[in-house]
Design a protein around this motif. Structure first.
Motif, PDB file in Angstrom:
ATOM      1  N   GLY A 206     -66.217 119.297 106.827  1.00 16.23           N
ATOM      2  CA  GLY A 206     -65.573 120.079 107.475  1.00 16.23           C
ATOM      3  C   GLY A 206     -65.053 121.244 106.411  1.00 16.23           C
ATOM      4  O   GLY A 206     -65.401 121.315 105.304  1.00 16.23           O
ATOM      5  N   GLN A 207     -64.005 122.083 107.226  1.00 13.50           N
ATOM      6  CA  GLN A 207     -63.696 123.227 106.456  1.00 13.50           C
ATOM      7  C   GLN A 207     -62.267 122.583 105.427  1.00 13.50           C
ATOM      8  O   GLN A 207     -61.834 123.293 104.736  1.00 13.50           O
ATOM      9  N   GLY A 208     -61.695 121.777 105.758  1.00 13.35           N
ATOM     10  CA  GLY A 208     -60.374 121.174 105.180  1.00 13.35           C
ATOM     11  C   GLY A 208     -59.180 121.495 105.828  1.00 13.35           C
ATOM     12  O   GLY A 208     -58.993 122.384 106.499  1.00 13.35           O
ATOM     13  N   THR A 209     -58.068 120.666 105.425  1.00  9.18           N
ATOM     14  CA  THR A 209     -56.688 121.140 106.177  1.00  9.18           C
ATOM     15  C   THR A 209     -55.925 120.814 104.827  1.00  9.18           C
ATOM     16  O   THR A 209     -56.169 119.738 104.077  1.00  9.18           O
ATOM     17  N   GLN A 210     -55.168 121.887 104.777  1.00  9.28           N
ATOM     18  CA  GLN A 210     -54.108 121.844 103.373  1.00  9.28           C
ATOM     19  C   GLN A 210     -52.740 120.731 103.622  1.00  9.28           C
ATOM     20  O   GLN A 210     -52.197 120.717 104.524  1.00  9.28           O
ATOM     21  N   VAL A 211     -52.577 119.795 102.661  1.00  5.91           N
ATOM     22  CA  VAL A 211     -51.561 118.926 102.646  1.00  5.91           C
ATOM     23  C   VAL A 211     -50.689 119.367 101.347  1.00  5.91           C
ATOM     24  O   VAL A 211     -51.262 119.251 100.173  1.00  5.91           O
ATOM     25  N   THR A 212     -49.530 119.619 101.506  1.00 11.16           N
ATOM     26  CA  THR A 212     -48.594 120.064 100.342  1.00 11.16           C
ATOM     27  C   THR A 212     -47.494 119.305 100.340  1.00 11.16           C
ATOM     28  O   THR A 212     -46.757 119.109 101.404  1.00 11.16           O
ATOM     29  N   VAL A 213     -46.971 118.573  99.278  1.00 10.86           N
ATOM     30  CA  VAL A 213     -46.099 117.655  99.386  1.00 10.86           C
ATOM     31  C   VAL A 213     -44.964 118.168  98.016  1.00 10.86           C
ATOM     32  O   VAL A 213     -45.519 118.273  96.876  1.00 10.86           O
ATOM     33  N   SER A 214     -43.794 118.621  98.494  1.00 12.54           N
ATOM     34  CA  SER A 214     -42.864 118.962  97.510  1.00 12.54           C
ATOM     35  C   SER A 214     -41.866 117.941  97.183  1.00 12.54           C
ATOM     36  O   SER A 214     -41.590 116.764  98.064  1.00 12.54           O
TER      37      SER A 214
END
Length: 123
Positions: free
Chosen positions: A114-122
């Motif tokens: 797939g093209q990917g999905t962004q996960v950002t954890v602060s």
């Protein structure tokens, strides 16, 4: 051919949870397994978890064991990755991949991505 579309990525705070989804379409009957990989900026793409399409057995990388859970809904040709107790180091683009044969725990050899999905954890 199989098409994979990821969704559900988001920005969350450390300790939070997220569920990301991989929806498959096309010749899904040919899939032996589906995996999640992740890639942080400047780093290699790492295997996270995999699930076998028939039977549903799963494997999870040691780095996320106890925090991430992979599951599937075969009727909807969908694979999920539940991410709990998220840490800043989990920040990455998450990709799902499907394979007809080997299902290796390395990025090489997978048939579809797939093209990917962004996960950002602060923090």
């Amino acid at each position: 051919q199989v098409q994979l579309v990821e969704s559900g990525g988001d920005s969350v705070q450390a300790g939070g949870s997220l569920r990301i989804t991989c929806a498959a379409s096309g010749n899904t009957y040919s899939i032996k397994c589906v995996a999640w990989f992740r890639q942080a900026p400047g780093k290699e793409r790492d295997w996270v978890a995999r699930i076998y399409h028939y039977g549903g057995s799963t494997d999870v990388a040691d780095s996320v064991k106890g925090r991430f859970t992979i599951s599937q809904d075969n009727a909807r040709s969908t694979v999920y990755l539940q991410l709990d107790s998220l840490k800043p180091e989990d920040t990455a683009m998450y990709y799902c991949a499907a394979d007809r044969f080997l299902c290796r725990v390395v990025p090489s050899g997978w048939d579809y991505w797939g093209q990917g999905t962004q996960v950002t954890v602060s923090s």
